[in-house]
Design an enzyme around this catalytic site. Structure first.
Site, PDB file in Angstrom:
ATOM      1  N   GLY A  12       0.791  -1.240   0.000  1.00 16.15           N
ATOM      2  CA  GLY A  12       0.000   0.000   0.000  1.00 16.15           C
ATOM      3  C   GLY A  12       0.817   1.281   0.000  1.00 16.15           C
ATOM      4  N   SER A  13       2.027   1.257  -0.566  1.00 19.08           N
ATOM      5  CA  SER A  13       2.799   2.513  -0.573  1.00 19.08           C
ATOM      6  C   SER A  13       2.167   3.534  -1.531  1.00 19.08           C
ATOM      7  CB  SER A  13       4.275   2.264  -0.923  1.00 19.08           C
ATOM      8  OG  SER A  13       4.422   1.935  -2.276  1.00 19.08           O
ATOM      9  N   ASN A 107      -5.603   2.392 -12.629  1.00 15.93           N
ATOM     10  CA  ASN A 107      -4.589   1.440 -12.159  1.00 15.93           C
ATOM     11  C   ASN A 107      -3.201   2.032 -12.361  1.00 15.93           C
ATOM     12  OD1 ASN A 107      -3.524  -1.168 -11.340  1.00 15.93           O
ATOM     13  ND2 ASN A 107      -3.035  -1.529 -13.495  1.00 15.93           N
ATOM     14  N   HIS A 109       0.695   0.783 -13.134  1.00 14.56           N
ATOM     15  CA  HIS A 109       1.443  -0.397 -13.579  1.00 14.56           C
ATOM     16  C   HIS A 109       2.928  -0.043 -13.635  1.00 14.56           C
ATOM     17  CE1 HIS A 109       2.218  -4.194 -15.447  1.00 14.56           C
ATOM     18  NE2 HIS A 109       2.980  -3.565 -16.324  1.00 14.56           N
TER      19      HIS A 109
HETATM   20  C1  GAR Z   1       3.437  -1.211  -7.361  1.00 14.68           C
HETATM   21  O1  GAR Z   1       4.740  -1.242  -7.863  1.00 14.68           O
HETATM   22  C2  GAR Z   1       2.432  -1.266  -8.481  1.00 14.68           C
HETATM   23  O2  GAR Z   1       2.846  -0.589  -9.625  1.00 14.68           O
HETATM   24  C3  GAR Z   1       2.347  -2.750  -8.743  1.00 14.68           C
HETATM   25  O3  GAR Z   1       2.396  -3.342  -7.469  1.00 14.68           O
HETATM   26  C4  GAR Z   1       3.124  -2.495  -6.593  1.00 14.68           C
HETATM   27  C5  GAR Z   1       2.268  -2.233  -5.380  1.00 14.68           C
HETATM   28  O4  GAR Z   1       2.991  -1.536  -4.410  1.00 14.68           O
HETATM   29  N1  GAR Z   1       1.139  -3.086  -9.428  1.00 14.68           N
HETATM   30  C6  GAR Z   1       1.060  -4.048 -10.343  1.00 14.68           C
HETATM   31  O5  GAR Z   1       2.021  -4.735 -10.657  1.00 14.68           O
HETATM   32  C7  GAR Z   1      -0.302  -4.224 -10.955  1.00 14.68           C
HETATM   33  N2  GAR Z   1      -0.240  -5.182 -12.026  1.00 14.68           N
HETATM   34  P1  GAR Z   1       2.257  -0.795  -3.214  1.00 14.68           P
HETATM   35  O6  GAR Z   1       1.308  -1.837  -2.597  1.00 14.68           O
HETATM   36  O7  GAR Z   1       3.357  -0.421  -2.280  1.00 14.68           O
HETATM   37  O8  GAR Z   1       1.527   0.368  -3.770  1.00 14.68           O
END
Ligand code: GAR
Length: 216
Positions: A12-13, A107, A109
């Site tokens: 969840g950053s 979203n 990515h």
């Molecule tokens: C992030 O790097 C996001 O871009 C990626 O997951 C991570 C979540 O980090 N999302 C995907 O790969 C979607 N296909 P977070 O939970 O710290 O925000």
């Protein structure tokens, strides 16, 4: 004020970056609910800390994926949510939710789409040997990371990069462009025409382009 619902699966950053911008009043919006598909998601702790209601919906409790998304849809609609944010939500969104929020699901990515969609976008970029990668904020359609692109930001890929080092570099820009895209939406400045997103009165800041000096 725009009512936002956030879906997340993990750390969840990006959710935190959005919370910070909303709290600083740079995004005219209110986060109504965090919905997670994983009871251990650290995003839940962030929601608690900031007084944001959260809800765990267990996908295994539903007979079909469609039923799972009907439940998410109903929870979002009951709270008056107008924009849905996928902040590290590791699932492909299905019809019931897409139909309820056309061009109103965003979203992030971790690659420059249409390159390297799906899981592990950073590893795909390292393995392929590209010199530049980055991140993309886009509206969600029924494909895998195929919807209209709102903002992208680029970073260099260094010869000695690993999935981890590249992910870290990309993540810093994710935290900038995701809140920025939400701000533009909240200000009513995004217009979707076919697969293109028009941004009213907007000049992309330099930070969104690859900077060879950017080594950390
Ligand atoms: C992030 O790097 C996001 O871009 C990626 O997951 C991570 C979540 O980090 N999302 C995907 O790969 C979607 N296909 P977070 O939970 O710290 O925000």
């Amino acid at each position: 004020m725009l009512k936002i619902g956030v879906l997340a699966s993990g750390r969840g950053s990006n959710f935190q970056a959005i919370i910070d911008e909303v709290e600083a009043r740079r995004i005219p919006a209110k986060i109504e609910i965090l919905i997670v598909d994983n009871p251990k998601a650290y995003a839940i702790e962030r929601a608690k800390k900031h007084g944001i209601p959260h809800l765990y919906i267990n996908p295994k409790e539903f007979q079909t994926k469609e039923a799972f998304y009907e439940k998410i849809r109903d929870e979002l609609i009951s709270r008056g949510v107008q924009l849905v944010i996928l902040a590290g939500f590791m699932r492909i969104v299905k019809r019931p939710l897409l139909d309820a929020f056309p061009n109103r699901i965003m979203n992030i990515h971790p690659a420059l789409l249409p390159s390297f969609p799906g899981l592990h976008g950073q590893k795909q970029a390292v393995d392929y040997g590209v010199r530049i990668s980055g991140c993309t904020v886009h509206f969600v359609d029924e494909g895998v990371d195929t919807g209209p692109i709102i903002i992208q930001a680029a970073v260099p890929v260094h010869p000695d990069d690993t999935e981890e080092s590249l992910s870290e570099r990309i993540l810093k820009l994710e935290h900038k462009i995701f809140p920025e895209a939400i701000r533009l939406f909240a200000e009513g400045r995004l217009e979707v025409e076919g697969r293109k997103v028009k941004i009213k009165d907007y000049k992309l800041p330099e930070i969104y382009f690859a900077n060879p000096e950017m080594r950390e």
